[in-house]
Design a protein around this motif. Structure first.
Motif, PDB file in Angstrom:
ATOM      1  N   ILE A  75       3.772   0.501   2.789  1.00 61.00           N
ATOM      2  CA  ILE A  75       3.487  -0.464   3.844  1.00 61.00           C
ATOM      3  C   ILE A  75       3.101  -1.787   3.212  1.00 61.00           C
ATOM      4  O   ILE A  75       2.271  -1.833   2.293  1.00 61.00           O
ATOM      5  N   GLU A  76       3.707  -2.853   3.701  1.00 59.93           N
ATOM      6  CA  GLU A  76       3.292  -4.202   3.318  1.00 59.93           C
ATOM      7  C   GLU A  76       2.551  -4.795   4.510  1.00 59.93           C
ATOM      8  O   GLU A  76       3.070  -4.807   5.623  1.00 59.93           O
ATOM      9  N   LEU A  77       1.343  -5.271   4.263  1.00 60.04           N
ATOM     10  CA  LEU A  77       0.591  -6.015   5.268  1.00 60.04           C
ATOM     11  C   LEU A  77       0.647  -7.482   4.897  1.00 60.04           C
ATOM     12  O   LEU A  77       0.431  -7.840   3.735  1.00 60.04           O
ATOM     13  N   VAL A  78       0.942  -8.332   5.879  1.00 58.19           N
ATOM     14  CA  VAL A  78       0.996  -9.776   5.659  1.00 58.19           C
ATOM     15  C   VAL A  78       0.068 -10.429   6.684  1.00 58.19           C
ATOM     16  O   VAL A  78       0.174 -10.160   7.882  1.00 58.19           O
ATOM     17  N   SER A  79      -0.834 -11.259   6.202  1.00 58.11           N
ATOM     18  CA  SER A  79      -1.776 -11.931   7.087  1.00 58.11           C
ATOM     19  C   SER A  79      -1.031 -12.720   8.156  1.00 58.11           C
ATOM     20  O   SER A  79      -0.100 -13.464   7.861  1.00 58.11           O
ATOM     21  N   ARG A  80      -1.477 -12.550   9.385  1.00 63.12           N
ATOM     22  CA  ARG A  80      -0.855 -13.288  10.480  1.00 63.12           C
ATOM     23  C   ARG A  80      -1.014 -14.799  10.285  1.00 63.12           C
ATOM     24  O   ARG A  80      -0.261 -15.584  10.848  1.00 63.12           O
ATOM     25  N   ALA A  81      -1.964 -15.213   9.437  1.00 61.50           N
ATOM     26  CA  ALA A  81      -2.118 -16.639   9.135  1.00 61.50           C
ATOM     27  C   ALA A  81      -0.854 -17.212   8.499  1.00 61.50           C
ATOM     28  O   ALA A  81      -0.621 -18.414   8.533  1.00 61.50           O
ATOM     29  N   PHE A 125       0.857  -1.181   0.000  1.00 57.86           N
ATOM     30  CA  PHE A 125       0.000   0.000   0.000  1.00 57.86           C
ATOM     31  C   PHE A 125       0.893   1.231   0.000  1.00 57.86           C
ATOM     32  O   PHE A 125       1.826   1.333   0.797  1.00 57.86           O
ATOM     33  N   ALA A 126       0.602   2.177  -0.901  1.00 57.31           N
ATOM     34  CA  ALA A 126       1.470   3.340  -1.064  1.00 57.31           C
ATOM     35  C   ALA A 126       0.650   4.627  -1.087  1.00 57.31           C
ATOM     36  O   ALA A 126      -0.508   4.646  -1.512  1.00 57.31           O
ATOM     37  N   ARG A 127       1.307   5.675  -0.607  1.00 53.06           N
ATOM     38  CA  ARG A 127       0.750   7.026  -0.666  1.00 53.06           C
ATOM     39  C   ARG A 127       1.921   7.973  -0.810  1.00 53.06           C
ATOM     40  O   ARG A 127       2.963   7.797  -0.170  1.00 53.06           O
ATOM     41  N   GLU A 128       1.760   8.978  -1.638  1.00 57.20           N
ATOM     42  CA  GLU A 128       2.809   9.978  -1.840  1.00 57.20           C
ATOM     43  C   GLU A 128       3.232  10.571  -0.499  1.00 57.20           C
ATOM     44  O   GLU A 128       2.394  10.934   0.322  1.00 57.20           O
TER      45      GLU A 128
END
Length: 148
Positions: A131-137, A123-126
């Motif tokens: 940010i990388e989100l990784v499922s806790r699974a 996920f990116a914003r200027e």
């Protein structure tokens, strides 16, 4: 999402082998086995598959090195420090994604099995870190691979 969920810093590089070797020699990092995998990705809203090549450090704080993909708008080396993303565990990827999108972040890439939910995403914003989100699974599986 909480600060304590940060588990790695990702660096995309044109020279994965060289950066890995230099970080080992200079900083004492030890590495897991390299992963090379064809990965289903929703890239900027388009379903595709990419050949990703990456390696995680066994040494903490954990670093992920990812080989760049020429011509790809997401997997290109970052300028300056080379830091590409901050990786966080997510207990509820859909809810965390919604919160990021409310704050102006855009989903650049979502890793998912066909027809299944996203298991990770960039996920990116200027003006903000990607940010990388990784499922806790995925946490137990990934931690096992780091110990192997």
């Amino acid at each position: 999402m909480r600060a304590g969920d940060l588990y790695h810093v990702g660096i995309v590089t044109d020279d994965l082998d060289g950066v890995r070797d230099e970080m080992s020699e200079l900083l004492g990092y030890e590495w897991t086995q390299e992963v090379t995998a064809r990965t289903a990705v929703c890239l900027l809203g388009v379903d595709t598959a990419l050949d990703l090549r990456l390696v995680y450090s066994r040494t903490t704080p954990r670093v992920e090195l990812v080989a760049s993909l020429p011509g790809n708008p997401v997997w290109t080396p970052a300028g300056g420090s080379g830091v590409h993303h901050l990786g966080y565990w997510s207990d509820d990827l859909a809810a965390d994604r919604a919160e990021l999108e409310e704050r102006g972040f855009v989903a650049e890439a979502l890793g998912q099995e066909p027809g299944g939910p996203a298991m990770w995403g960039y996920f990116a914003r200027e003006g903000a870190p990607r940010i990388e989100l990784v499922s806790r699974a995925m946490q137990e599986y990934m931690e096992q691979s780091w110990r192997a």
